[in-house]
Design a protein around this motif. Structure first.
Motif, PDB file in Angstrom:
ATOM      1  N   GLY A  36       0.640  -1.234   0.022  1.00 28.12           N
ATOM      2  CA  GLY A  36      -0.218   0.153  -0.057  1.00 28.12           C
ATOM      3  C   GLY A  36       0.994   1.679  -0.146  1.00 28.12           C
ATOM      4  N   LEU A  37       1.739   0.881   0.124  1.00 31.55           N
ATOM      5  CA  LEU A  37       3.006   1.991   0.553  1.00 31.55           C
ATOM      6  C   LEU A  37       2.893   2.966  -1.031  1.00 31.55           C
ATOM      7  CD1 LEU A  37       5.441   0.894   2.639  1.00 31.55           C
ATOM      8  CD2 LEU A  37       3.455   2.741   3.680  1.00 31.55           C
ATOM      9  N   VAL A  38       2.903   1.959  -1.838  1.00 32.38           N
ATOM     10  CA  VAL A  38       3.078   3.003  -3.237  1.00 32.38           C
ATOM     11  C   VAL A  38       2.413   2.272  -4.511  1.00 32.38           C
ATOM     12  CG1 VAL A  38       6.343   1.926  -2.990  1.00 32.38           C
ATOM     13  CG2 VAL A  38       4.474   0.166  -4.346  1.00 32.38           C
ATOM     14  N   GLU A  39       1.687   1.197  -4.691  1.00 33.60           N
ATOM     15  CA  GLU A  39       0.454   1.452  -5.039  1.00 33.60           C
ATOM     16  C   GLU A  39      -0.336   2.026  -5.678  1.00 33.60           C
ATOM     17  OE1 GLU A  39      -1.220  -2.904  -4.132  1.00 33.60           O
ATOM     18  OE2 GLU A  39      -2.408  -1.763  -2.637  1.00 33.60           O
ATOM     19  N   ASN A  40      -0.538   2.674  -5.014  1.00 32.70           N
ATOM     20  CA  ASN A  40      -1.758   4.189  -5.364  1.00 32.70           C
ATOM     21  C   ASN A  40      -0.738   4.819  -5.800  1.00 32.70           C
ATOM     22  OD1 ASN A  40      -4.228   3.122  -4.268  1.00 32.70           O
ATOM     23  ND2 ASN A  40      -3.706   2.779  -2.389  1.00 32.70           N
ATOM     24  N   ILE A  41       1.055   5.174  -5.593  1.00 36.08           N
ATOM     25  CA  ILE A  41       1.175   6.264  -6.553  1.00 36.08           C
ATOM     26  C   ILE A  41       0.948   6.490  -8.210  1.00 36.08           C
ATOM     27  CG2 ILE A  41       3.688   7.042  -7.080  1.00 36.08           C
ATOM     28  CD1 ILE A  41       4.315   5.869  -4.749  1.00 36.08           C
ATOM     29  N   ASP A  42       0.167   7.559  -8.524  1.00 35.73           N
ATOM     30  CA  ASP A  42      -0.087   7.700 -10.465  1.00 35.73           C
ATOM     31  C   ASP A  42       1.353   7.896 -10.676  1.00 35.73           C
ATOM     32  OD1 ASP A  42      -2.389   8.227  -9.812  1.00 35.73           O
ATOM     33  OD2 ASP A  42      -2.293  10.266  -9.054  1.00 35.73           O
ATOM     34  N   VAL A  43       1.473   7.305 -11.714  1.00 31.77           N
ATOM     35  CA  VAL A  43       2.553   6.994 -12.481  1.00 31.77           C
ATOM     36  C   VAL A  43       2.179   7.599 -14.265  1.00 31.77           C
ATOM     37  CG1 VAL A  43       4.535   5.775 -13.892  1.00 31.77           C
ATOM     38  CG2 VAL A  43       3.375   5.261 -11.284  1.00 31.77           C
ATOM     39  N   HIS A  44       2.845   8.686 -15.035  1.00 33.82           N
ATOM     40  CA  HIS A  44       2.544   9.321 -15.802  1.00 33.82           C
ATOM     41  C   HIS A  44       3.597   8.648 -16.903  1.00 33.82           C
ATOM     42  CE1 HIS A  44       1.697  11.771 -18.851  1.00 33.82           C
ATOM     43  NE2 HIS A  44       3.140  11.643 -19.521  1.00 33.82           N
ATOM     44  N   VAL A  45       3.373   7.928 -17.759  1.00 31.77           N
ATOM     45  CA  VAL A  45       3.493   6.700 -18.269  1.00 31.77           C
ATOM     46  C   VAL A  45       3.973   7.272 -19.606  1.00 31.77           C
ATOM     47  CG1 VAL A  45       3.897   4.043 -19.552  1.00 31.77           C
ATOM     48  CG2 VAL A  45       2.918   4.936 -17.717  1.00 31.77           C
ATOM     49  N   ALA A  46       5.016   7.701 -20.577  1.00 28.24           N
ATOM     50  CA  ALA A  46       5.378   8.402 -21.411  1.00 28.24           C
ATOM     51  C   ALA A  46       4.884   7.567 -22.775  1.00 28.24           C
ATOM     52  CB  ALA A  46       6.698   8.760 -21.606  1.00 28.24           C
ATOM     53  N   SER A  47       5.269   6.095 -22.802  1.00 28.09           N
ATOM     54  CA  SER A  47       4.895   5.374 -23.926  1.00 28.09           C
ATOM     55  C   SER A  47       3.336   5.061 -24.310  1.00 28.09           C
ATOM     56  CB  SER A  47       5.685   3.704 -23.732  1.00 28.09           C
ATOM     57  OG  SER A  47       5.564   3.657 -22.337  1.00 28.09           O
ATOM     58  N   GLY A  49       1.165   7.253 -22.845  1.00 27.58           N
ATOM     59  CA  GLY A  49       0.975   9.270 -23.116  1.00 27.58           C
ATOM     60  C   GLY A  49      -0.205   9.046 -21.815  1.00 27.58           C
ATOM     61  N   SER A  50      -0.138   7.942 -20.506  1.00 27.79           N
ATOM     62  CA  SER A  50      -1.197   8.350 -20.148  1.00 27.79           C
ATOM     63  C   SER A  50      -0.533   8.457 -18.451  1.00 27.79           C
ATOM     64  CB  SER A  50      -2.436   7.609 -19.935  1.00 27.79           C
ATOM     65  OG  SER A  50      -2.059   6.231 -20.000  1.00 27.79           O
ATOM     66  N   THR A  51      -1.458   8.743 -17.037  1.00 25.83           N
ATOM     67  CA  THR A  51      -1.582   8.383 -15.984  1.00 25.83           C
ATOM     68  C   THR A  51      -1.687   7.513 -15.666  1.00 25.83           C
ATOM     69  OG1 THR A  51      -0.671  10.958 -15.720  1.00 25.83           O
ATOM     70  CG2 THR A  51      -1.152   9.239 -14.051  1.00 25.83           C
ATOM     71  N   MET A  52      -1.320   5.858 -14.940  1.00 19.90           N
ATOM     72  CA  MET A  52      -1.619   5.240 -14.426  1.00 19.90           C
ATOM     73  C   MET A  52      -1.519   5.062 -12.666  1.00 19.90           C
ATOM     74  SD  MET A  52      -1.959   2.481 -17.731  1.00 19.90           S
ATOM     75  CE  MET A  52      -2.710   1.221 -16.526  1.00 19.90           C
ATOM     76  N   MET A  67      11.509  -5.107   2.754  1.00 20.34           N
ATOM     77  CA  MET A  67      11.902  -4.698   1.126  1.00 20.34           C
ATOM     78  C   MET A  67      10.248  -4.712   0.179  1.00 20.34           C
ATOM     79  SD  MET A  67      14.102  -4.072  -1.370  1.00 20.34           S
ATOM     80  CE  MET A  67      16.278  -4.246  -0.269  1.00 20.34           C
ATOM     81  N   ILE A  68      10.194  -4.050  -0.842  1.00 21.46           N
ATOM     82  CA  ILE A  68       8.964  -4.097  -1.313  1.00 21.46           C
ATOM     83  C   ILE A  68       9.616  -4.558  -2.775  1.00 21.46           C
ATOM     84  CG2 ILE A  68       7.318  -3.160  -3.062  1.00 21.46           C
ATOM     85  CD1 ILE A  68       7.236  -0.568  -0.169  1.00 21.46           C
ATOM     86  N   MET A  69       8.478  -5.383  -3.597  1.00 26.74           N
ATOM     87  CA  MET A  69       9.182  -5.846  -5.131  1.00 26.74           C
ATOM     88  C   MET A  69       8.574  -5.107  -5.753  1.00 26.74           C
ATOM     89  SD  MET A  69      12.049  -7.737  -7.356  1.00 26.74           S
ATOM     90  CE  MET A  69      12.825  -8.520  -5.673  1.00 26.74           C
ATOM     91  N   ILE A  70       8.972  -5.012  -7.055  1.00 25.32           N
ATOM     92  CA  ILE A  70       8.248  -3.792  -8.366  1.00 25.32           C
ATOM     93  C   ILE A  70       7.847  -4.576  -8.890  1.00 25.32           C
ATOM     94  CG2 ILE A  70       7.006  -1.409  -9.439  1.00 25.32           C
ATOM     95  CD1 ILE A  70       7.901  -0.561  -6.577  1.00 25.32           C
ATOM     96  N   GLN A  71       7.515  -5.850 -10.387  1.00 23.21           N
ATOM     97  CA  GLN A  71       7.418  -6.027 -11.045  1.00 23.21           C
ATOM     98  C   GLN A  71       6.631  -5.727 -12.371  1.00 23.21           C
ATOM     99  OE1 GLN A  71       7.307 -10.566  -9.626  1.00 23.21           O
ATOM    100  NE2 GLN A  71       9.478 -10.252  -9.635  1.00 23.21           N
ATOM    101  N   PRO A  72       6.871  -4.503 -13.154  1.00 23.70           N
ATOM    102  CA  PRO A  72       6.279  -4.058 -14.319  1.00 23.70           C
ATOM    103  C   PRO A  72       6.211  -4.825 -14.740  1.00 23.70           C
ATOM    104  CG  PRO A  72       8.305  -2.719 -13.786  1.00 23.70           C
ATOM    105  CD  PRO A  72       9.083  -4.132 -12.869  1.00 23.70           C
ATOM    106  N   PHE A  73       4.544  -5.882 -15.522  1.00 24.38           N
ATOM    107  CA  PHE A  73       4.191  -5.980 -16.371  1.00 24.38           C
ATOM    108  C   PHE A  73       4.954  -5.917 -17.585  1.00 24.38           C
ATOM    109  CE2 PHE A  73      -0.018  -5.459 -13.838  1.00 24.38           C
ATOM    110  CZ  PHE A  73       0.426  -6.596 -13.336  1.00 24.38           C
ATOM    111  N   ASP A  74       5.499  -4.888 -18.429  1.00 23.02           N
ATOM    112  CA  ASP A  74       6.323  -3.838 -19.231  1.00 23.02           C
ATOM    113  C   ASP A  74       7.073  -3.256 -18.790  1.00 23.02           C
ATOM    114  OD1 ASP A  74       7.357  -3.059 -21.196  1.00 23.02           O
ATOM    115  OD2 ASP A  74       5.178  -1.614 -21.513  1.00 23.02           O
ATOM    116  N   PRO A  75       8.981  -4.342 -18.833  1.00 20.75           N
ATOM    117  CA  PRO A  75       9.477  -3.280 -18.346  1.00 20.75           C
ATOM    118  C   PRO A  75      10.148  -2.328 -19.087  1.00 20.75           C
ATOM    119  CG  PRO A  75      10.180  -6.050 -19.145  1.00 20.75           C
ATOM    120  CD  PRO A  75       8.672  -5.439 -19.500  1.00 20.75           C
ATOM    121  N   SER A  76       9.499  -1.490 -20.188  1.00 15.57           N
ATOM    122  CA  SER A  76       9.810  -0.475 -19.693  1.00 15.57           C
ATOM    123  C   SER A  76       9.409   0.371 -19.467  1.00 15.57           C
ATOM    124  CB  SER A  76       9.262  -0.371 -21.918  1.00 15.57           C
ATOM    125  OG  SER A  76       8.614   0.071 -21.821  1.00 15.57           O
TER     126      SER A  76
END
Length: 188
Positions: A36-47, A49-52, A67-76
């Motif tokens: 919960g410390l990080v999952e609701n942080i807004d990220v602007h994904v340039a590729s 073109g939106s914020t999620m 330790m918190i581990m974040i594994q993006p679905f899209d590594p980019s």
């Protein structure tokens, strides 16, 4: 609008305010790793073109207590997620390891703990203000129903008493959540 529907709507709005506070509290650091410390942080994904939110971009796990581990679905998107965490006010410093990010959760100092308590008290007060706003809307709807002859004078008084009882109930829930969060924050 009939009184039953208006009362139900008032209760739903109060419930949403309490649930929102719970989400805000989940994002407050207590010294223990928590998704919960990080999952609701807004990220602007340039590729894209939106914020999620991070939870929509990655799997967030806690492999170790600090330790918190974040594994993006899209590594980019890893760079965008890293940037968003650094810019957030969480005080966390992620380490980008290519396909995933490691976010160590440092121990909180006494001064930082007290600052966090002040912050959660402010969040709780904001939630109380939202509850009181919903209460005012409920009271206003009672007056409208009375003027539209949908409620008698006694019916209006009963409706307003019901709205006040709901207000008291949800303010108490906020106070209980605040006490638990304060205890969490001040426990070393």
């Amino acid at each position: 609008m009939d009184p039953t529907t208006a009362l139900k709507e008032t209760e739903e709005n109060m419930q949403k305010a309490v649930e929102y506070l719970g989400q805000e509290f989940a994002g407050v650091r207590t010294g223990k790793a928590n998704p919960g410390l990080v999952e609701n942080i807004d990220v602007h994904v340039a590729s894209y073109g939106s914020t999620m939110k991070i939870k929509g971009l990655a799997v967030v796990t806690v492999p170790e207590p600090r330790m918190i581990m974040i594994q993006p679905f899209d590594p980019s998107t890893a760079k965008d997620i890293e940037k968003a965490i650094l810019e957030s006010k969480t005080g966390l410093n992620p380490a980008n390891e290519g396909k995933h990010l490691r976010v160590p959760v440092p121990e909180l100092s006494e001064e930082r703990r007290k600052d966090m308590v002040k912050m959660v008290k402010g969040q709780a007060e904001d939630a109380r203000v939202r509850i009181r706003g919903v209460r005012k809307e409920g009271m206003d709807s009672a007056k409208k129903m009375k003027s539209a002859n949908e409620l008698t004078e006694d019916g209006q008084r009963d409706f307003e008493n019901d709205v006040q009882e709901l207000t008291n109930k949800y303010i108490k829930q906020i106070d209980e959540q605040l006490a638990v969060k304060e205890q969490e924050l001040m426990t070393v």
